[in-house]
Design a protein around this motif. Structure first.
Motif, mmCIF file in Angstrom:
data_model
loop_
_atom_site.group_PDB
_atom_site.id
_atom_site.type_symbol
_atom_site.label_atom_id
_atom_site.label_comp_id
_atom_site.label_asym_id
_atom_site.label_seq_id
_atom_site.Cartn_x
_atom_site.Cartn_y
_atom_site.Cartn_z
ATOM 1 N N LEU A 89 0.851 -1.190 0.000
ATOM 2 C CA LEU A 89 0.000 0.000 0.000
ATOM 3 C C LEU A 89 0.882 1.234 0.000
ATOM 4 N N GLU A 90 0.628 2.127 -0.961
ATOM 5 C CA GLU A 90 1.374 3.392 -1.029
ATOM 6 C C GLU A 90 0.457 4.520 -0.573
ATOM 7 N N ILE A 91 0.878 5.261 0.436
ATOM 8 C CA ILE A 91 0.132 6.413 0.961
ATOM 9 C C ILE A 91 1.039 7.635 0.847
ATOM 10 N N SER A 92 0.494 8.736 0.341
ATOM 11 C CA SER A 92 1.277 9.959 0.185
ATOM 12 C C SER A 92 0.507 11.140 0.753
ATOM 13 N N VAL A 93 1.264 12.105 1.299
ATOM 14 C CA VAL A 93 0.710 13.380 1.785
ATOM 15 C C VAL A 93 1.396 14.494 1.006
ATOM 16 N N GLU A 94 0.634 15.176 0.205
ATOM 17 C CA GLU A 94 1.177 16.191 -0.711
ATOM 18 C C GLU A 94 0.649 17.570 -0.314
ATOM 19 N N ASP A 95 1.556 18.562 -0.282
ATOM 20 C CA ASP A 95 1.128 19.932 0.045
ATOM 21 C C ASP A 95 1.649 20.900 -0.993
ATOM 22 N N THR A 96 1.164 22.116 -0.902
ATOM 23 C CA THR A 96 1.587 23.186 -1.815
ATOM 24 C C THR A 96 2.387 24.227 -1.049
ATOM 25 N N GLY A 97 3.213 23.740 -0.133
ATOM 26 C CA GLY A 97 3.952 24.635 0.744
ATOM 27 C C GLY A 97 5.238 25.157 0.134
ATOM 28 N N ILE A 98 6.208 25.456 1.021
ATOM 29 C CA ILE A 98 7.432 26.148 0.612
ATOM 30 C C ILE A 98 8.438 25.218 -0.043
ATOM 31 N N GLY A 99 8.265 23.896 0.103
ATOM 32 C CA GLY A 99 9.210 22.966 -0.502
ATOM 33 C C GLY A 99 10.468 22.780 0.337
ATOM 34 N N ILE A 100 11.292 21.796 -0.022
ATOM 35 C CA ILE A 100 12.494 21.447 0.743
ATOM 36 C C ILE A 100 13.658 21.317 -0.231
ATOM 37 N N SER A 101 14.798 21.940 0.103
ATOM 38 C CA SER A 101 15.970 21.868 -0.765
ATOM 39 C C SER A 101 16.600 20.481 -0.673
ATOM 40 N N PRO A 102 17.368 20.054 -1.714
ATOM 41 C CA PRO A 102 18.025 18.737 -1.662
ATOM 42 C C PRO A 102 18.948 18.585 -0.460
ATOM 43 N N GLU A 103 19.610 19.667 -0.028
ATOM 44 C CA GLU A 103 20.509 19.575 1.120
ATOM 45 C C GLU A 103 19.732 19.276 2.402
ATOM 46 N N ASP A 104 18.571 19.958 2.572
ATOM 47 C CA ASP A 104 17.772 19.727 3.778
ATOM 48 C C ASP A 104 17.089 18.366 3.768
ATOM 49 N N GLN A 105 16.819 17.803 2.587
ATOM 50 C CA GLN A 105 16.146 16.504 2.520
ATOM 51 C C GLN A 105 17.002 15.405 3.149
ATOM 52 N N LYS A 106 18.330 15.582 3.127
ATOM 53 C CA LYS A 106 19.219 14.576 3.685
ATOM 54 C C LYS A 106 19.085 14.498 5.212
ATOM 55 N N ARG A 107 18.614 15.598 5.845
ATOM 56 C CA ARG A 107 18.524 15.645 7.312
ATOM 57 C C ARG A 107 17.105 15.398 7.829
ATOM 58 N N LEU A 108 16.149 15.203 6.916
ATOM 59 C CA LEU A 108 14.735 15.187 7.300
ATOM 60 C C LEU A 108 14.413 14.117 8.338
ATOM 61 N N PHE A 109 14.860 12.894 8.098
ATOM 62 C CA PHE A 109 14.415 11.770 8.912
ATOM 63 C C PHE A 109 15.375 11.463 10.066
ATOM 64 N N GLN A 110 16.278 12.404 10.375
ATOM 65 C CA GLN A 110 17.169 12.228 11.515
ATOM 66 C C GLN A 110 16.500 12.766 12.774
ATOM 67 N N PRO A 111 16.744 12.171 13.950
ATOM 68 C CA PRO A 111 16.083 12.644 15.179
ATOM 69 C C PRO A 111 16.572 14.025 15.592
ATOM 70 N N PHE A 112 15.652 14.788 16.194
ATOM 71 C CA PHE A 112 15.923 16.136 16.723
ATOM 72 C C PHE A 112 16.428 17.086 15.655
ATOM 73 N N GLN A 113 15.932 16.946 14.423
ATOM 74 C CA GLN A 113 16.327 17.816 13.314
ATOM 75 C C GLN A 113 15.120 18.634 12.877
ATOM 76 N N GLN A 114 15.274 19.978 12.863
ATOM 77 C CA GLN A 114 14.254 20.868 12.323
ATOM 78 C C GLN A 114 14.908 21.793 11.312
ATOM 79 N N LEU A 115 14.264 21.979 10.151
ATOM 80 C CA LEU A 115 14.818 22.806 9.092
ATOM 81 C C LEU A 115 14.614 24.267 9.422
#
Length: 674
Positions: free
Chosen positions: A599-625
């Motif tokens: 099952l594939e579930i996705s949550v899509e928004d029209t927000g500010i977006g995320i740069s490739p550099e910040d995407q590398k830190r997204l799923f690390q604990p205690f990380q906020q962009l």
């Protein structure tokens, strides 16, 4: 292997170098012509677009100034003196006949003086209710002159540009407004008189991308085509002026144009077909090709003459070389040797004949060098063995360090879990007793005490949420978190998750959407963990979506990704073809039918977006962009890390697809049955 004469090689090499040089020059010429045409677009079109845009701004500003003067006259006459107000608007309309209508509205949005007095059907215009019009709401709220979006007038049934100026008393209180209907046809007629170089087209759109005026197709104006999806409109939203390429919706042809942003949000651009520009470039480029072919012909003649001149001494040297190979070391006298003006070939002859004299000496020196190199290789081999032993020792040390790190990490997780349990018990008591006091069960409270208790409850719940996140994280890392599989309705879970954000979405004008494929009803998974993953992803999307945006949750069943997870996922398949999680040590009931299903579930928004550099830190604990929005919202930095842990616990995977300025799409895939 086929061999070639030096003469042929010289001719071919010279021609090849010349051809490469000429080709490079022709290519450079082509790029220069292309760049020149683009610069000409910017030099010729951009000033015209900017000048015409400022003319439109000035024209609209004059109309607003006229209405401002009329509002002052109305204020002096009094908004209740309808007879005098009627004379004022009729006088203004008489002096400015191009205006479709001129009228005065009261504080409730009703017309109290109107010119013309009757509409086309003979109905009187005075008394009409315009309170539902956006321009009335804006001028009443903002209390300043406004230019609205193009609409169809009620009294004249034609497209108009609404312009309104508030009437304010001495206390700056809104007591009415003056309105005029400016015809967009005046702007359209003006741009049709412009003669643009290179068959250029003029287009004017409002801030929403609807066409106001165009020299391409008249129906685009009357129907007000929406071209907000074109690239030039999107580029114009990013900066005030510039150039851009786009595909026209009128003829589906690629065009290039220069754009300019008006102060009221309108955009004007002048464009031409890229095909016409390329034809202009090629017509100039053909002459360059002719000159290049002429240069190549001249180079061929020069190369042929030079090859004859250079090859003769080399042929003679080849003759003597064959004699030496056969064992004849005869050296001819100097007068019999071939001489040439080229110093390199003369030096080659001299060195060749001297080589026979030094051949024996070089042979002896070569044997000595071989012995020296052999000894050096033996020494190097000994050093290599020493380095190999040192490497083995360092590898053992690295394994010991890794074991120590894993032990320390487990101790940290155990400590966090124990501390979270110890902290949660008194914190629940604090929240509970504070809630009892806030509800008045311990006696009446004044407003200040209620405010303080509200702060205590809010802070306590925030701290409890943080502790719960830390506890869940520590359980996963310690391998104590297990799946509680049950059958539940996925659609109801998604709808229930969206309902929790309905009030916030309405407050910020954010659209919540759910797109679930047909056939997805009951599934088997850990309902609480899937719900927490969905809640965290939707919560993040709401935080980083500006007002007026949208958040969409999608769900679909896929089999290809299910096969990928069996090969690449964190889980592994058991002998029965079912997904087994390595840490939880449970078998997920996803393959009982014998075929993989995910099952594939996705949550899509029209927000500010995320740069490739910040995407590398997204799923690390205690990380906020660090963005403008993150300074306005709070968070622990554990949400996405917990989402990743819960999805991986199901044997699935989670990732993000995002581009700065264009929103984000978080997706996760898990094996399920249902």
């Amino acid at each position: 292997m086929k061999h070639f004469s030096i003469k042929n090689i010289l001719v071919f090499s010279f021609l090849l170098v010349t051809a490469i040089a000429i080709s490079s020059l022709l290519l450079q010429r082509y790029f220069w012509l292309n760049k020149h045409e683009r610069e000409r677009i910017e030099q010729d079109y951009l000033p015209v677009a900017e000048s015409f845009g400022k003319i439109i701004e000035g024209n609209l500003a004059q109309r607003l100034l006229l209405l401002t003067q009329v509002s002052e006259e109305v204020l002096k006459a009094g908004v209740n003196n309808t007879n005098k107000l009627q004379k004022i608007v009729e006088s203004v309309h008489y002096r400015n006949p191009y205006l479709k209508t001129v009228w005065v509205g009261n504080v409730e949005g009703r017309a109290i003086a109107f010119s013309p007095l009757y509409d086309k059907e003979g109905n009187i215009n005075i008394g009409r209710d315009y309170s539902d019009r956006e321009y009335f709401k804006e001028v009443k709220t903002l209390k300043k002159p406004i230019i609205g979006d193009i609409i169809v007038g009620r009294s004249i049934a034609e497209q108009i540009i609404p312009m309104a100026v508030p009437i304010l008393d001495k206390n700056n209180k809104f007591i009415g407004f003056v309105f005029s209907a400016y015809p967009p046809e005046r702007i359209r007629e003006t741009i049709r008189t412009i003669d643009i170089y290179g068959k250029g087209f003029v287009t004017i759109v409002d801030e929403d991308g609807r066409i106001i005026a165009s020299t391409k197709k008249l129906e685009m104006e009357t129907e007000m085509w929406d071209i907000s999806s074109t690239n030039i409109f999107l580029e114009a939203k990013k900066k005030d002026k510039g150039i851009a390429e786009f595909v026209s919706l009128a003829d589906n042809k690629k065009k290039i144009g220069a754009f300019y942003n008006l102060k009221n949000g309108w955009k004007i651009w002048i464009s031409r077909d890229v095909a016409d520009m390329n034809r202009a470039i090629l017509s100039s480029y053909y002459y360059s090709i002719l000159w290049g072919m002429l240069a190549l012909s001249i180079a061929f003649g020069i190369a042929y003459l030079l090859s004859i001149f250079i090859s003769k001494p080399v042929v003679a040297l080849t003759k003597y070389s064959k004699q030496f190979v056969s064992g004849n070391l005869y050296i001819p006298p100097k007068e019999d040797r071939y001489t040439i003006m080229i110093s390199e070939i003369k030096g080659l002859n001299d060195c060749f004949f001297k080589m026979t004299e030094e051949l024996i000496e070089y042979h002896e020196m070569l044997e000595m060098k071989i012995m020296e190199r052999t000894k050096e290789l033996e020494n190097a081999n000994s050093e290599l063995e020493i380095l190999n032993r040192e490497l083995q020792l360092r590898r053992v040390e690295a394994e010991e360090i890794k074991l120590q790190a894993e032990t320390a990490n487990k101790a940290k997780s155990d400590f966090l879990a124990n501390m979270s349990h110890e902290l949660r018990t008194p914190l629940n008591a604090i929240i509970g007793f504070s809630q009892i006091m806030a509800d008045g069960m311990a006696g009446p409270l004044n407003d200040k005490q209620k405010e303080y208790l509200g702060d205590v409850i809010s802070s306590g719940r925030h701290l409890l949420s943080l502790i719960n996140d830390i506890l869940d994280l520590s359980k996963v890392e310690a391998g104590k978190m297990e799946l509680e599989l049950s059958e539940f309705n996925l659609k109801e879970l998604i709808d229930g998750s969206l309902v929790m954000f309905k009030e916030k979405a309405m407050k910020h004008d954010i659209k919540l959407n759910a797109e679930i494929d047909k056939g997805i009803d009951a599934v088997v998974a850990d309902e609480r963990k899937i719900k927490q993953v969905l809640f965290n992803l939707i919560n993040n999307a709401m935080k980083f979506t500006p007002d007026g945006g949208s958040v969409t949750v999608k769900a679909r069943r896929t089999r290809e990704e299910g096969r990928e997870m069996r090969e690449e996922g964190r889980g592994m398949m058991d002998d029965g073809g079912r997904m087994r999680d390595e840490k939880a040590s449970v078998v997920l009931a996803s393959e009982v039918s014998g075929r993989p299903s995910s099952l594939e579930i996705s949550v899509e928004d029209t927000g500010i977006g995320i740069s490739p550099e910040d995407q590398k830190r997204l799923f690390q604990p205690f990380q906020q962009l660090e963005t403008v929005l993150t300074k306005k919202v709070s968070g622990t930095g554990l949400g996405l890390n917990l989402c990743k842990k819960f999805v991986e616990l199901h044997g699935g995977k989670i990732w993000v697809e995002s581009e700065v300025g264009k929103g984000s799409k978080f997706k996760f895939v898990i094996p399920v049955r249902g």
